[in-house]
Scaffold this motif. Structure first.
Motif, short mmCIF file in Angstrom:
data_model
loop_
_atom_site.label_atom_id
_atom_site.label_comp_id
_atom_site.label_asym_id
_atom_site.label_seq_id
_atom_site.Cartn_x
_atom_site.Cartn_y
_atom_site.Cartn_z
N GLN A 1 0.83 -1.21 0.00
CA GLN A 1 0.00 0.00 0.00
C GLN A 1 0.86 1.26 0.00
O GLN A 1 0.59 2.21 -0.73
CB GLN A 1 -0.92 0.01 1.22
CG GLN A 1 -2.04 -1.01 1.17
CD GLN A 1 -2.84 -1.01 2.46
OE1 GLN A 1 -2.30 -0.79 3.53
NE2 GLN A 1 -4.13 -1.25 2.34
N GLU A 2 1.90 1.24 0.82
CA GLU A 2 2.76 2.42 0.95
C GLU A 2 3.49 2.73 -0.35
O GLU A 2 3.46 3.87 -0.85
CB GLU A 2 3.76 2.20 2.08
CG GLU A 2 4.74 3.35 2.27
CD GLU A 2 5.80 3.04 3.31
OE1 GLU A 2 6.84 3.73 3.31
OE2 GLU A 2 5.60 2.12 4.13
N VAL A 3 4.17 1.72 -0.91
CA VAL A 3 4.98 1.94 -2.11
C VAL A 3 4.10 2.21 -3.33
O VAL A 3 4.33 3.15 -4.09
CB VAL A 3 5.92 0.75 -2.36
CG1 VAL A 3 6.69 0.94 -3.67
CG2 VAL A 3 6.88 0.57 -1.20
N PHE A 4 3.08 1.37 -3.53
CA PHE A 4 2.21 1.56 -4.69
C PHE A 4 1.48 2.90 -4.61
O PHE A 4 1.28 3.57 -5.62
CB PHE A 4 1.19 0.42 -4.78
CG PHE A 4 1.81 -0.94 -4.99
CD1 PHE A 4 3.15 -1.06 -5.34
CD2 PHE A 4 1.07 -2.09 -4.83
CE1 PHE A 4 3.72 -2.31 -5.54
CE2 PHE A 4 1.62 -3.35 -5.03
CZ PHE A 4 2.96 -3.45 -5.38
N GLY A 5 1.08 3.28 -3.40
CA GLY A 5 0.43 4.57 -3.22
C GLY A 5 1.34 5.73 -3.57
O GLY A 5 0.93 6.71 -4.18
N ARG A 6 2.61 5.61 -3.17
CA ARG A 6 3.58 6.66 -3.50
C ARG A 6 3.77 6.78 -5.00
O ARG A 6 3.86 7.89 -5.54
CB ARG A 6 4.93 6.35 -2.85
CG ARG A 6 5.02 6.63 -1.37
CD ARG A 6 6.46 6.49 -0.91
NE ARG A 6 7.32 7.49 -1.56
CZ ARG A 6 8.64 7.37 -1.68
NH1 ARG A 6 9.25 6.28 -1.20
NH2 ARG A 6 9.36 8.30 -2.27
N VAL A 7 3.87 5.65 -5.70
CA VAL A 7 4.02 5.67 -7.15
C VAL A 7 2.85 6.39 -7.80
O VAL A 7 3.03 7.26 -8.66
CB VAL A 7 4.14 4.23 -7.71
CG1 VAL A 7 4.08 4.25 -9.24
CG2 VAL A 7 5.44 3.58 -7.24
N GLU A 8 1.64 6.04 -7.38
CA GLU A 8 0.45 6.64 -7.98
C GLU A 8 0.36 8.14 -7.69
O GLU A 8 0.09 8.94 -8.59
CB GLU A 8 -0.81 5.94 -7.47
CG GLU A 8 -2.06 6.47 -8.18
CD GLU A 8 -3.32 6.14 -7.41
OE1 GLU A 8 -4.40 6.33 -7.98
OE2 GLU A 8 -3.21 5.71 -6.25
N ARG A 9 0.61 8.51 -6.45
CA ARG A 9 0.48 9.93 -6.09
C ARG A 9 1.51 10.79 -6.83
O ARG A 9 1.18 11.87 -7.32
CB ARG A 9 0.64 10.10 -4.57
CG ARG A 9 -0.55 9.60 -3.77
CD ARG A 9 -0.46 10.04 -2.31
NE ARG A 9 0.73 9.52 -1.64
CZ ARG A 9 0.79 8.33 -1.04
NH1 ARG A 9 -0.28 7.54 -1.05
NH2 ARG A 9 1.90 7.93 -0.45
N TYR A 10 2.75 10.30 -6.92
CA TYR A 10 3.77 11.08 -7.59
C TYR A 10 3.52 11.13 -9.10
O TYR A 10 3.76 12.14 -9.75
CB TYR A 10 5.16 10.51 -7.29
CG TYR A 10 6.28 11.42 -7.74
CD1 TYR A 10 6.30 12.77 -7.39
CD2 TYR A 10 7.31 10.93 -8.54
CE1 TYR A 10 7.34 13.60 -7.81
CE2 TYR A 10 8.35 11.76 -8.96
CZ TYR A 10 8.35 13.09 -8.59
OH TYR A 10 9.36 13.91 -9.01
#
Length: 252
Positions: free
Chosen positions: A166-175
């Motif tokens: 959740q943390e890594v995939f969320g960061r990819v999407e947000r950026y």
């Protein structure tokens, strides 16, 4: 799991002892055959019956030990395969996390180069989604077969993996969304390409690991969908956590 590995060592040692005793058994059989050739056996066939019984007992014992070893090895290999696959995904997530930090804070590349790198991340995520779901399915199966202590450890490992995804995939999407919304410069691609990027970002939001609705955060996932949705931070209780896993209960 720890007990199973200890039992495996014990039974492997015991199997060696059983095989070592075969030399003595063969010697007894050789002596009996010599007596039979010389007609020096008893008329009641008592000696023959004793030798046959000894052979049968040794054969049953070595088959039993081999069966137990097979079940122990199968049980241990399932856990080790799960741990290996999980560790592999954690390493991959860590590498992506570090690369994302570098792109976001230290890279001197232009916006389009960064977008291209994030698209590569998205492709990697797509390729590994099936592997991640398989790890969750393996974990659920192990939890159902394991004793409470092992089940708790596996459940915690799955929750850790889930949170990191959740943390890594969320960061990819947000950026990614942040980059594609930045103002265009003269040498960058045209508006139609930027609109395509926005559509792709919307598609990313529909992936299971990006479901952040209030219901998904508060409601535990049902057993059938737990492995395919990595958004719920709390995993449902497993009925198998109280199931004993003795040597005889390990499936062949």
């Amino acid at each position: 799991y720890t007990v199973a590995k200890e039992e495996l060592k014990k039974f492997e040692a015991f199997q060696r002892q059983v095989h070592e005793s075969l030399t003595q058994l063969e010697l007894i059989n050789k002596q009996y055959r010599r007596l039979a050739r010389e007609n020096r056996t008893d008329s009641s066939y008592r000696l023959k019956e004793m030798v046959h019984n000894g052979n049968q007992r040794w054969d049953n014992l070595q088959k039993r030990v081999a069966s137990i070893l097979r079940r122990l090895k199968h049980f241990i290999s399932q856990r080790e395969e799960f741990e290996t696959a999980r560790d592999s995904i954690l390493v991959w997530l860590t590498e992506m996390d570090l690369q994302l930090t570098n792109i976001e804070h230290f890279s001197e590349c232009d916006v389009q180069a960064k977008i291209k790198q994030l698209r590569a991340f998205q492709q990697e995520i797509s390729l590994n989604t099936g592997k991640i779901e398989q790890i969750f399915r393996q974990g659920d199966v192990l939890i159902e077969k394991s004793e409470p202590l092992d089940a708790t450890v596996i459940e915690e490992e799955l929750e850790e993996l889930q949170r990191y995804c959740q943390e890594v995939f969320g960061r990819v999407e947000r950026y990614y969304k942040k980059l594609i919304r930045l103002p265009l410069t003269d040498d960058e691609h045209d508006v139609s390409d930027r609109e395509l990027d926005l559509e792709e970002a919307v598609e990313l939001s529909s992936l299971p690991w990006n479901d952040k609705s209030a219901d998904s955060l508060l409601s535990p996932q049902p057993s059938s969908s737990r492995s395919t949705s990595m958004a719920a931070p709390m995993r449902a209780e497993r009925s198998g956590r109280d199931t004993p896993a003795s040597v005889d209960s390990i499936p062949l």
